[in-house]
Design a protein around this motif. Structure first.
Motif, short mmCIF file in Angstrom:
data_model
loop_
_atom_site.label_atom_id
_atom_site.label_comp_id
_atom_site.label_asym_id
_atom_site.label_seq_id
_atom_site.Cartn_x
_atom_site.Cartn_y
_atom_site.Cartn_z
N VAL A 6 0.87 -1.17 0.00
CA VAL A 6 0.00 0.00 0.00
C VAL A 6 0.91 1.22 0.00
O VAL A 6 1.77 1.36 0.86
N VAL A 7 0.72 2.08 -1.00
CA VAL A 7 1.56 3.25 -1.19
C VAL A 7 0.66 4.48 -1.20
O VAL A 7 -0.34 4.52 -1.92
N LYS A 8 1.02 5.48 -0.39
CA LYS A 8 0.25 6.73 -0.36
C LYS A 8 0.84 7.68 -1.39
O LYS A 8 2.03 7.96 -1.38
N GLN A 41 -4.57 6.12 -1.61
CA GLN A 41 -3.67 5.00 -1.35
C GLN A 41 -3.80 3.96 -2.46
O GLN A 41 -4.88 3.48 -2.75
N GLU A 43 -3.02 0.31 -3.90
CA GLU A 43 -2.74 -1.04 -3.42
C GLU A 43 -2.28 -1.90 -4.59
O GLU A 43 -2.97 -2.00 -5.60
N THR A 55 8.42 2.91 -5.57
CA THR A 55 8.26 4.24 -4.96
C THR A 55 9.08 5.28 -5.72
O THR A 55 8.62 6.40 -5.91
N THR A 65 5.42 10.47 -2.68
CA THR A 65 4.94 9.10 -2.48
C THR A 65 5.60 8.52 -1.24
O THR A 65 6.78 8.72 -1.01
N GLU A 66 4.83 7.79 -0.44
CA GLU A 66 5.39 7.12 0.73
C GLU A 66 4.77 5.74 0.88
O GLU A 66 3.61 5.52 0.55
N VAL A 68 3.14 2.83 2.83
CA VAL A 68 2.32 2.68 4.03
C VAL A 68 2.55 1.31 4.64
O VAL A 68 2.81 1.20 5.84
N SER A 69 2.47 0.25 3.83
CA SER A 69 2.69 -1.10 4.35
C SER A 69 3.10 -2.05 3.23
O SER A 69 2.77 -1.84 2.07
#
Length: 100
Positions: A6-8, A41, A43, A55, A65-66, A68-69
């Protein structure tokens, strides 16, 4: 190993959403599905995807971009109502050009 990331992503509109999805699908092999989780977010589920490269490419093309998990995925999938696209659903649009 199959992973779920998961990338924000910071988005400026619908064009940024499309650009982010195209970047992920075109730059990385082994992606099984991609979809939006919430408002901003992204996925990504796939096998053998480099999180750092993903990323980096998103930062380069879209913006801030960050991560998340990152989790490993077992065979059980649960449906939670989010829009998910498989890699076979993506069909690139033909390039538009004008001849002068």
């Amino acid at each position: 190993m199959k992973q779920k990331m998961v990338v924000k992503v910071s988005l400026n509109g619908e064009d940024s959403r499309c650009k982010a999805m195209k970047t992920v699908v075109s730059q990385h092999r082994g992606i099984e599905s991609i979809g939006w989780k919430g408002e901003n977010q992204l996925e990504v589920v796939g096998d053998g995807i480099d999180v750092a490269k993903l990323t980096f490419q998103l930062r380069k093309k879209v913006g801030c971009t960050e991560v998340v998990s990152v989790n490993s995925v077992d065979g059980k999938d649960k449906k939670d109502g989010n829009v998910v696209f498989t890699a076979t659903d993506y069909k690139p649009q033909p390039a538009c050009c004008t001849i002068m």
